[in-house]
Design a protein around this motif. Structure first.
Motif, short mmCIF file in Angstrom:
data_model
loop_
_atom_site.label_atom_id
_atom_site.label_comp_id
_atom_site.label_asym_id
_atom_site.label_seq_id
_atom_site.Cartn_x
_atom_site.Cartn_y
_atom_site.Cartn_z
N ALA A 75 0.83 -1.21 0.00
CA ALA A 75 0.00 0.00 0.00
C ALA A 75 0.86 1.26 0.00
N THR A 76 1.90 1.28 0.85
CA THR A 76 2.77 2.46 0.89
C THR A 76 3.58 2.57 -0.42
N GLY A 129 1.25 3.95 -3.00
CA GLY A 129 1.02 5.35 -2.66
C GLY A 129 2.19 6.22 -3.08
N ALA A 130 3.41 5.77 -2.79
CA ALA A 130 4.61 6.53 -3.16
C ALA A 130 4.74 6.65 -4.67
N ALA A 174 -2.15 4.44 5.04
CA ALA A 174 -0.87 3.94 4.50
C ALA A 174 -0.60 4.51 3.11
N THR A 175 -1.63 4.52 2.25
CA THR A 175 -1.44 5.06 0.90
C THR A 175 -1.23 6.58 0.97
N GLY A 197 2.28 7.15 2.08
CA GLY A 197 3.15 6.77 0.96
C GLY A 197 3.19 7.86 -0.11
N ALA A 198 2.02 8.39 -0.47
CA ALA A 198 1.93 9.45 -1.48
C ALA A 198 2.66 10.70 -1.00
N GLY A 225 6.38 9.93 -0.99
CA GLY A 225 6.82 9.70 -2.37
C GLY A 225 7.09 10.98 -3.12
N LEU A 226 6.18 11.96 -2.96
CA LEU A 226 6.38 13.25 -3.63
C LEU A 226 7.43 14.10 -2.91
#
Lengths: 161, 161
Positions: free
Chosen positions: A101-102, A105-106, B101-102, B105-106, B109-110
């Motif tokens: 999931a992470t 998401g990343a 979690a997502t 992560g997002a 990630g950015l």
């Protein structure tokens, strides 16, 4: 009845694990081959240039390793007729689904805004962002199948304790 | 014994839910106040300029709404002495932990790659990326507490079915 439920949940788990493995494998191939530009000049863009994609790669590799381990254990249990390891399934599926999931998401978090920034500055990425998007989408699907596996293994857990 | 285990898991859940709520609230404040530059010129950078941060905001708001709902239900059950809703806990905690979690992560990630790109191009972001990083870190912690809640609610589920 309980025996039947266990058998059908086992078959469902096996199918979902094979599906997860295939999705992660394609996601890995798409991500790892995502290179744009020639190696002669400095304009070459690799997925390793971005930390988010490196993290994605790590989560995919961890997911593939876990899927392979679980597939081997499942086939071993079917042949041998054992009870399996409900605690490994429960914590493993939970942990790996969070990792995926992470990772997804990343991947999306960077790709969506990278795509916009590149479109705005009119830099030609030669489908670099599209391929990253495809890889992240496959990773997201693999996360969904692992999340379903995690629900199944949570339900299977108490019957054996 | 089972009664005692249920009581202690309930107190643990209550503490974790309060902690999740506080973490998400601070994360929301840090993210929502993350604006750099004056509103007169075009150099203003807001968190809403990035889709990843908008998604982060959405996950935080969903997390806060769910935490509030669960806190009200928990206090209601303690006062009334009810059994609670194990299925809502199980699926709710699982779903919300994946959402957070997502989101984390997002956000990471950015932010990680944005920070590197900005450092490389010597654009002064005036702590915009640091504040985004802080917000994502708090969201990550809130995800961890929700993941623990999800393990507890998976264990609490079978005793009542």
């Amino acid at each position: 009845m309980a025996q039947q439920a266990t058998a059908s949940s086992r078959i469902a788990s096996l199918i979902l694990r094979i599906l997860t493995f295939i999705l992660l494998l394609i996601s890995l191939i798409v991500l790892a081959t995502n290179t744009v530009g020639s190696s002669d000049d400095d304009s070459k863009v690799r997925f390793t240039d971005f930390y988010a994609y490196r993290y994605m790669l790590a989560t995919i590799v961890i997911g593939i390793a876990y899927s392979l381990l679980q597939l081997v254990l499942t086939i071993f249990n079917i042949v041998r007729g054992g009870d399996g390891m409900p605690f490994l399934d429960f914590f493993g599926d939970k942990f790996i689904s969070y990792v995926l999931a992470t990772g997804a998401g990343a991947g999306f978090g960077l790709t969506v805004d990278l795509k916009r920034l590149m479109d705005a500055s009119e830099v030609d990425m030669l489908n670099f962002d599209d391929k990253a998007f495809a890889s992240a989408s496959l990773l997201l699907l693999a996360f969904v199948t692992t999340a379903i596996l995690s629900i199944i293994s949570a339900y299977t857990l108490p019957k054996r304790v």
